[in-house]
Design a protein around this motif. Structure first.
Motif, PDB file in Angstrom:
ATOM      1  N   ALA A  88       0.868  -1.186   0.000  1.00 47.15           N
ATOM      2  CA  ALA A  88       0.000   0.000   0.000  1.00 47.15           C
ATOM      3  C   ALA A  88       0.899   1.228   0.000  1.00 47.15           C
ATOM      4  O   ALA A  88       1.736   1.374   0.888  1.00 47.15           O
ATOM      5  CB  ALA A  88      -0.906   0.009   1.229  1.00 47.15           C
ATOM      6  N   VAL A  91       0.642   5.313   3.111  1.00 43.77           N
ATOM      7  CA  VAL A  91      -0.581   5.243   3.919  1.00 43.77           C
ATOM      8  C   VAL A  91      -0.477   6.251   5.070  1.00 43.77           C
ATOM      9  O   VAL A  91       0.276   6.051   6.019  1.00 43.77           O
ATOM     10  CB  VAL A  91      -0.804   3.816   4.444  1.00 43.77           C
ATOM     11  N   TRP A  92      -1.248   7.323   4.970  1.00 46.96           N
ATOM     12  CA  TRP A  92      -1.218   8.383   5.971  1.00 46.96           C
ATOM     13  C   TRP A  92      -2.156   8.103   7.139  1.00 46.96           C
ATOM     14  O   TRP A  92      -2.010   8.695   8.206  1.00 46.96           O
ATOM     15  CB  TRP A  92      -1.589   9.719   5.323  1.00 46.96           C
ATOM     16  N   GLY A  94      -5.551   5.249   8.740  1.00 47.46           N
ATOM     17  CA  GLY A  94      -6.387   4.064   8.573  1.00 47.46           C
ATOM     18  C   GLY A  94      -6.681   3.428   9.911  1.00 47.46           C
ATOM     19  O   GLY A  94      -6.163   3.850  10.947  1.00 47.46           O
ATOM     20  N   MET A 108      -7.768   1.905   4.843  1.00 50.43           N
ATOM     21  CA  MET A 108      -6.569   2.728   4.857  1.00 50.43           C
ATOM     22  C   MET A 108      -6.594   3.747   3.728  1.00 50.43           C
ATOM     23  O   MET A 108      -7.306   3.586   2.734  1.00 50.43           O
ATOM     24  CB  MET A 108      -5.312   1.861   4.757  1.00 50.43           C
ATOM     25  N   GLU A 110      -4.523   5.745   0.847  1.00 46.36           N
ATOM     26  CA  GLU A 110      -3.348   5.834  -0.015  1.00 46.36           C
ATOM     27  C   GLU A 110      -3.235   7.304  -0.413  1.00 46.36           C
ATOM     28  O   GLU A 110      -3.870   7.762  -1.356  1.00 46.36           O
ATOM     29  CB  GLU A 110      -3.503   4.913  -1.213  1.00 46.36           C
ATOM     30  N   HIS A 111      -2.417   8.034   0.319  1.00 49.89           N
ATOM     31  CA  HIS A 111      -2.418   9.491   0.303  1.00 49.89           C
ATOM     32  C   HIS A 111      -2.182  10.088  -1.086  1.00 49.89           C
ATOM     33  O   HIS A 111      -3.007  10.861  -1.591  1.00 49.89           O
ATOM     34  CB  HIS A 111      -1.349   9.984   1.281  1.00 49.89           C
ATOM     35  N   ARG A 131     -10.850  -0.707  -3.664  1.00 45.36           N
ATOM     36  CA  ARG A 131     -10.208   0.607  -3.611  1.00 45.36           C
ATOM     37  C   ARG A 131     -11.135   1.593  -4.305  1.00 45.36           C
ATOM     38  O   ARG A 131     -11.579   1.334  -5.427  1.00 45.36           O
ATOM     39  CB  ARG A 131      -8.847   0.596  -4.316  1.00 45.36           C
ATOM     40  N   LEU A 382       1.384   1.954  10.023  1.00 48.84           N
ATOM     41  CA  LEU A 382       1.135   2.680   8.786  1.00 48.84           C
ATOM     42  C   LEU A 382       2.369   3.504   8.455  1.00 48.84           C
ATOM     43  O   LEU A 382       2.766   4.381   9.217  1.00 48.84           O
ATOM     44  CB  LEU A 382      -0.081   3.593   8.936  1.00 48.84           C
ATOM     45  N   SER A 384       3.975   6.209   6.276  1.00 46.19           N
ATOM     46  CA  SER A 384       3.436   7.317   5.492  1.00 46.19           C
ATOM     47  C   SER A 384       4.264   7.664   4.266  1.00 46.19           C
ATOM     48  O   SER A 384       3.833   8.466   3.442  1.00 46.19           O
ATOM     49  CB  SER A 384       3.310   8.565   6.369  1.00 46.19           C
ATOM     50  N   VAL A 389       2.397  -1.533   4.483  1.00 49.12           N
ATOM     51  CA  VAL A 389       1.904  -1.479   5.856  1.00 49.12           C
ATOM     52  C   VAL A 389       2.421  -2.726   6.550  1.00 49.12           C
ATOM     53  O   VAL A 389       2.296  -3.838   6.030  1.00 49.12           O
ATOM     54  CB  VAL A 389       0.366  -1.440   5.893  1.00 49.12           C
TER      55      VAL A 389
END
Length: 404
Positions: A88, A91-92, A94, A108, A110-111, A131, A382, A384, A389
């Motif tokens: 992933a 990931v910021w 979740g 989660m 996905e920024h 997604r 997570l 970022s 992850v």
């Protein structure tokens, strides 16, 4: 000068670029230098330009489209640690949630991809279920109920609410926040009525939002002022000098921790502690006795006694930390770049022992939850900046190494 929150985001970009360059087999020394200087605005932008020039032509890893199903994650024991890695990107935010009949699921963000992703975790494997695309820069996501999730989205200044239907996410509402939200937490829920707190990526205003599941037009918001860049708010069961709990938050740019009481959520927040370093995240111990605070610089972290208000300093083996997850009153996990360190403390916050766990990236989000049903809390990490992850299975202290 850019405020600290924006500098953090630019720093993340540099880490991504340098990571992609390293994947080609080259060592981009200059990127490392610029990253160390990324707190300076001029050096940060210079670093971005230099990295872009050097990595031109490098390709990003392909990402599966909406609804695509990924292969189960492979168990990857490292140094005797049982874990899985879930692919992933960046990931910021979740949250994982476990169900009696369906196992556990992880929603989660996905920024940079602008996606909200839903994964199923079954024992020690994971599978991508769905997604969904949202506007530019979603930042965090939470569960509202067994069938509802909410995502904070910067570009639309909204909370996008999805219903889980089987293995799919269906958007059912978009609640207007009034600013670009960084974080959202659920304040309370009862009979289909939900109250959220949304906090900004930058700025001092927070928004209290009420929404009724059966009336999509009923979402209303009320703003109050807190502090500059109040990231990652959290519910606390105790507050100094009160009989109840409330909500606390670390303020990045104001370098302090503030809180409001459940008795008056709209009141001006109290300052629990101030720091010379960036306060990145605050999380309570399981009993509520301590509020642990990760400080990004200064080679130490802190904890606040939530009965007396006393502030204790905790020596860090690194520059500080960017995330925190207390296992007990005196056992705590701190997150940093590509690593976690676990510390056992005495009553005065003196470090008795430190142990380490490796991670797959810049570990800015930590959640303790029993994912495999063995009675031991596992850790969802997570990352970022990087592309995975980490799920690390407990017992965490026993599996951690004395040295990396």
């Amino acid at each position: 000068m850019l405020h600290a929150a924006k500098e953090i985001k630019l720093g993340n970009i540099l880490w991504v670029l340098s990571k992609k360059w390293r994947q080609t087999g080259a060592i981009f020394f200059a990127c490392g230098v610029f990253m160390k200087l990324s707190r300076s605005v001029h050096f940060c932008w210079l670093g971005v330009v230099a990295c872009l020039v050097m990595i031109a032509g490098c390709q990003m890893q392909p990402v599966a489209g909406a609804g695509a199903v990924a292969s189960p994650a492979v168990q990857a024991p490292q140094g005797g640690i049982d874990r899985i890695k879930i692919e992933a990107p960046m990931v910021w935010g979740g949250e994982a949630r476990c169900f009696a009949a369906m196992g556990c699921r992880l929603v989660m963000i996905e920024h940079e991809e602008g996606k909200v992703a839903l994964h199923k975790i079954d024992g020690r494997t994971s599978r991508l279920l769905d997604r969904q695309t949202v506007a530019y820069h979603p930042d965090s996501a939470i569960w509202l109920s067994d069938s509802l999730v909410a995502a904070a989205v910067e570009a639309t200044g909204s909370l996008d609410i999805f219903r889980i239907e089987g293995e799919r996410m269906v958007r059912v509402h978009q609640a207007v926040v009034g600013f670009a939200p960084r974080d959202v937490i659920l304040v309370n829920a009862s009979q289909g009525q939900y109250k959220f707190l949304a906090t900004p990526y930058s700025g001092k205003e927070v928004s209290w939002i009420d929404w009724h599941e059966d009336n999509r037009q009923a979402a209303t918001s009320k703003k109050t002022r807190w502090c500059e860049a109040p990231w990652h708010p959290v519910r606390v069961s105790k507050l100094p000098g009160t009989q109840g709990g409330g909500i606390a938050v670390a303020c990045l740019d104001d370098r302090k921790v503030v809180a409001v009481s459940d008795a008056d959520l709209l009141a001006t927040p109290r300052v629990l502690a101030s720091f010379a370093a960036i306060a990145r995240q605050a999380r309570p111990s399981p009993s509520g006795h301590w509020l642990y605070v990760s400080l990004e610089t200064g080679s130490r972290n802190a904890r606040i006694n939530m009965q007396s208000g006393e502030l204790q300093w905790i020596q860090s083996p690194l520059t500080g930390s960017v995330s925190v997850a207390p296992l007990s009153d005196d056992l705590v996990v701190w997150g940093e770049d590509a690593k976690l360190y676990l510390q056992r403390l005495d009553a005065d916050a003196k470090v008795l022992e430190t142990r380490w766990l490796k991670t797959g990236g810049f570990s800015t989000g930590l959640q303790l939850i029993d994912l495999d049903g063995d009675g031991e809390r596992d850790l969802v990490v997570l990352n970022s900046v990087d592309a995975v992850v980490d799920v690390i299975y407990g017992p965490l202290w026993d599996r951690a190494a004395e040295r990396l």
